[in-house]
Design a protein around this motif. Structure first.
Motif, PDB file in Angstrom:
ATOM      1  N   SER A 110      36.311  -6.192  -7.247  1.00 18.07           N
ATOM      2  CA  SER A 110      35.637  -6.080  -5.962  1.00 18.07           C
ATOM      3  C   SER A 110      35.587  -4.616  -5.523  1.00 18.07           C
ATOM      4  CB  SER A 110      36.369  -6.924  -4.913  1.00 18.07           C
ATOM      5  OG  SER A 110      35.813  -6.747  -3.630  1.00 18.07           O
ATOM      6  N   ASN A 147      40.369  -9.759  -9.629  1.00 17.30           N
ATOM      7  CA  ASN A 147      39.241  -9.963  -8.717  1.00 17.30           C
ATOM      8  C   ASN A 147      39.217  -8.891  -7.636  1.00 17.30           C
ATOM      9  OD1 ASN A 147      37.519 -12.721  -8.937  1.00 17.30           O
ATOM     10  ND2 ASN A 147      39.514 -12.967  -9.915  1.00 17.30           N
ATOM     11  N   LEU A 150      34.178 -11.455  -1.765  1.00 22.25           N
ATOM     12  CA  LEU A 150      35.469 -11.735  -2.387  1.00 22.25           C
ATOM     13  C   LEU A 150      36.103 -12.858  -1.586  1.00 22.25           C
ATOM     14  CD1 LEU A 150      37.791 -11.131  -4.381  1.00 22.25           C
ATOM     15  CD2 LEU A 150      38.616  -9.416  -2.738  1.00 22.25           C
ATOM     16  N   SER A 176      31.646 -16.571  -9.753  1.00 18.11           N
ATOM     17  CA  SER A 176      32.825 -16.491 -10.612  1.00 18.11           C
ATOM     18  C   SER A 176      34.014 -17.097  -9.876  1.00 18.11           C
ATOM     19  CB  SER A 176      33.105 -15.030 -10.970  1.00 18.11           C
ATOM     20  OG  SER A 176      34.355 -14.899 -11.610  1.00 18.11           O
ATOM     21  N   THR A 185      44.616 -14.436 -11.562  1.00 20.09           N
ATOM     22  CA  THR A 185      43.512 -13.488 -11.698  1.00 20.09           C
ATOM     23  C   THR A 185      43.172 -12.796 -10.377  1.00 20.09           C
ATOM     24  OG1 THR A 185      41.752 -15.087 -11.237  1.00 20.09           O
ATOM     25  CG2 THR A 185      42.523 -14.923 -13.524  1.00 20.09           C
ATOM     26  N   ARG A 186      43.944 -13.047  -9.333  1.00 19.48           N
ATOM     27  CA  ARG A 186      43.596 -12.454  -8.032  1.00 19.48           C
ATOM     28  C   ARG A 186      43.539 -10.929  -8.116  1.00 19.48           C
ATOM     29  NH1 ARG A 186      46.725 -13.222  -2.165  1.00 19.48           N
ATOM     30  NH2 ARG A 186      45.482 -11.639  -1.063  1.00 19.48           N
ATOM     31  N   LEU A 242      32.903 -13.595  -5.884  1.00 17.92           N
ATOM     32  CA  LEU A 242      34.124 -13.537  -6.683  1.00 17.92           C
ATOM     33  C   LEU A 242      35.151 -14.419  -5.988  1.00 17.92           C
ATOM     34  CD1 LEU A 242      34.375  -9.655  -7.297  1.00 17.92           C
ATOM     35  CD2 LEU A 242      33.052 -11.357  -8.595  1.00 17.92           C
ATOM     36  N   ALA A 286      38.697 -16.570  -5.808  1.00 20.84           N
ATOM     37  CA  ALA A 286      40.055 -16.577  -6.359  1.00 20.84           C
ATOM     38  C   ALA A 286      40.951 -17.364  -5.409  1.00 20.84           C
ATOM     39  CB  ALA A 286      40.596 -15.157  -6.538  1.00 20.84           C
ATOM     40  N   SER A 328      37.956 -17.673 -10.102  1.00 17.03           N
ATOM     41  CA  SER A 328      39.184 -17.241 -10.785  1.00 17.03           C
ATOM     42  C   SER A 328      38.862 -16.552 -12.103  1.00 17.03           C
ATOM     43  CB  SER A 328      40.134 -18.418 -11.015  1.00 17.03           C
ATOM     44  OG  SER A 328      40.498 -19.034  -9.808  1.00 17.03           O
TER      45      SER A 328
END
Length: 236
Positions: free
Chosen positions: A198, A194, A210, A139, A190-191, A182, A184, A141
């Protein structure tokens, strides 16, 4: 690299469905488009070129299905319940129309999924709903909470397509076998989602990475940087 266009009449959507496929052989990857994006977006935005080495060397075969956001989560002209219902039909299309084709063509019964931004939502939701079918999730962002698209309405279709809600209680054993990234950017809208998601995975002791990229923003340059790195992690 080899590029093929496919179309078929979807019994779930009741309309023609389109897809681009890149490569001849390799581990199958479904690459979802971003919000309102089409099946050719990954090619047009340079994401396919960024991973050309993996395709040309038969490491991966990339399936780029069309999106239906204009019929589902982004269709403000219909009730949120209908948006969620239409997305559930898309999920069935992927599971029952696309995955059998992929297995027939590649011999793999489990796949990788990836997507950027809202495509990251699609990848994550499909992976976490069907972990017996997905071995890797990349994934980039991505989003994990769909409630901003539902105007306060809530029902089972929304719950079961909202990873932030259903994942705390999801006990499918294959979740602990999945390779999860994940990604970002440091200055990514979107951080926060995420990092929150996480935390949910950490609470369940589900291993994942992450990956927060420094000095980057929520845009194609960071995604073109991420995807080749993530594909290098495939062990098949």
């Amino acid at each position: 690299m080899t590029e093929n266009y496919h179309t078929w009449q979807s019994s779930y959507l009741g309309k023609t469905f389109e897809m681009l496929v890149f490569g001849d052989a390799g581990y199958p990857l479904i690459l979802f488009p971003t919000s309102m994006g089409r099946y050719y977006e990954g090619k047009d935005r340079g994401l396919i070129d960024a991973v050309a080495w993996f395709v040309e060397n038969n490491r991966v075969k990339i399936y780029c299905p069309d999106g239906i956001d204009s019929l589902s989560w982004y269709n403000t002209g219909i009730h949120p319940a209908e948006r969620a219902h239409n997305h559930a039909l898309y999920d069935q299309l992927l599971l029952n129309e696309l995955l059998p084709r992929i297995e027939a063509e590649t011999g793999h019964s489990r796949i990788a999924v990836a997507g950027c931004s809202f495509g990251g939502y699609h990848a994550a939701n499909f992976a976490f709903r069907h972990p017996e079918k997905v071995a890797y999730l990349f994934s980039m962002s991505g989003l994990f909470d769909i409630r901003s698209r539902t105007e306060g309405h809530y029902d089972d279709n929304i719950y079961f397509n909202n990873p932030m809600d259903y994942m705390p209680d999801n006990a499918h054993p294959d979740l602990w076998k999945m390779g999860i990234v994940l990604g970002a950017a440091e200055r990514d809208v979107t951080r926060g989602q995420n990092e929150q998601f996480s935390g949910i995975l950490n609470n369940k002791s589900i291993q994942h990475w992450l990956d927060v990229r420094p000095d980057m923003v929520h845009d194609w340059p960071v995604w073109r940087q991420m995807l080749p790195h993530y594909l290098s992690l495939l062990k098949h």
